[in-house]
Design an enzyme around this catalytic site. Sequence first.
Site, short mmCIF file in Angstrom:
data_model
loop_
_atom_site.label_atom_id
_atom_site.label_comp_id
_atom_site.label_asym_id
_atom_site.label_seq_id
_atom_site.Cartn_x
_atom_site.Cartn_y
_atom_site.Cartn_z
N SER A 230 0.80 -1.23 0.00
CA SER A 230 0.00 0.00 0.00
C SER A 230 0.83 1.27 0.00
O SER A 230 0.31 2.34 -0.32
CB SER A 230 -0.94 0.01 1.21
N ASP B 166 -3.15 8.11 7.80
CA ASP B 166 -4.14 7.27 8.45
C ASP B 166 -3.45 6.31 9.43
O ASP B 166 -2.31 6.55 9.81
CB ASP B 166 -4.99 6.53 7.40
N HIS C 46 -0.42 4.69 7.16
CA HIS C 46 0.29 5.29 6.03
C HIS C 46 0.72 6.73 6.26
O HIS C 46 0.09 7.46 7.02
CB HIS C 46 -0.60 5.22 4.78
#
Length: 351
Positions: free
Chosen positions: A24, A315, A318
Site C-alpha cells: 500500500s 491514516d 500510512h
Amino acid sequence: MLVVAYGNNNNNVKKPTLFIFGDSTFDVGTNNFLKSIAKANILYNGIDFLHSIPTGRFSNGYNTADQIARQFGYMESPPPFLVLAKHPYSFKRNILGGANFASAGSGILRETGKKQWGEVTFLEEQVQQFKFVREKINEKLGEEKACRFVSNALFLISIGSNDLFDFARNETSIRNPQQYLASLQATYFIHIKNIYLLGARKFGILSIPPIGCCPAVTSQNKGNCLKPLNDLATAFYSATNTLLQQLSSELLGFKYSLGNTFLMTKTLLDTPSTFGLKETKSACCGIGYLNGQGPCNKTAGANLCFDRKDHLFWDWFHPSERASQLAAQTLVHGKSKDFVTPINLSQLARA
C-alpha cells in the site's frame, strides 16, 4: 507507513522508466479492481489530490510511489498494470511509460494479507504480471532494444510490512521470528532474482519502517511504540542488506539502492520540528484514539485533521503526502549512507 529524512533536491536527474512493485505504500489503484477490503477509493483519501478525488492511494494526495516519480520529473507514478491491461490496443505503446503493480495488503509470501484484507496481488503474482509486460515490450521493440530498454529502467520495491504484521497476528505457520525472517528473505531472493532474469538490472529497495510506531499499533498500546514489531523491522533491514549484497556479487550487472526507512523514521520521530512536522503520534484521518482504531472512511465517521502538512501519518498505517515527499527526496537525492546505501536512486538511475 513510510518515512522522512535528510535529502537534497537536484534538477540534473536522469528520467528513467519506472516499474513499481510492493504494497500500500506504492499502490496507486490496483486494489480498486480486486475483491479486497484494503481499498482507498473512498473519501477522505485523496482530499488533496486533483479535484479531491480518491484514486486508490492511501494518502491525502500523492503517495510515496508518486513522490519518487515526481523527483524524477514525472507528474505521478505510472498507472496500475490492471488499468493498462484494460486497453489491449494501446497496451504495448503505453507500457513503455512504465507500470505500477503494487497492491495494498500484499506481501513477500503468497499467503500474506489474505486473511486480513481478502484478495491481494502478492509479490510473486506481480512478478508474473511484469513477465507478461516484458513479452509485450519484446514484441514492440524487438529483443535487442527491449533488453536495453528494460536494463535501463528502475525497478522499485517496497514490501514486507504486511508479512511482519501477519506474523505478529499469529497468522503464519512459523512461530520462531528468526525462522520466519529466514523464510521471508529466501522467498524475497527468488522474486528479485526472477525480475533480474527478465532483464532488470537496477533495483531500488525500500526496507520496513518502525511499524510498531504507527497509530494502528500505538492506539492499542497506550500510545507507545511496540518494541517487538520494531525489532522485526530492524532485523528485516539487516537481512535485506545482506541479501542485496549477495545478489550483487552473484548476478552480473546487478545494481541496487537500499533505503533504510527505519532509521529515517526514527530520526523524524526524535526531531520532528527539523522537518516542519508537529504531530507524529496521531493520524490525520481515522477513528478512535490517535485516529488509529479504524480506517480513513468518511462515511464511517472518520475524523479529519485541519492541516495535513503537520502530520507524519495520514491514516492508521500510512504517511501523509508531505511525509512521502520528504521520504522521496531522501531516497532519490540523499547523501548519507546511513539512510540510503550504497548509492541513492538518482545515482542508480545514472549507473
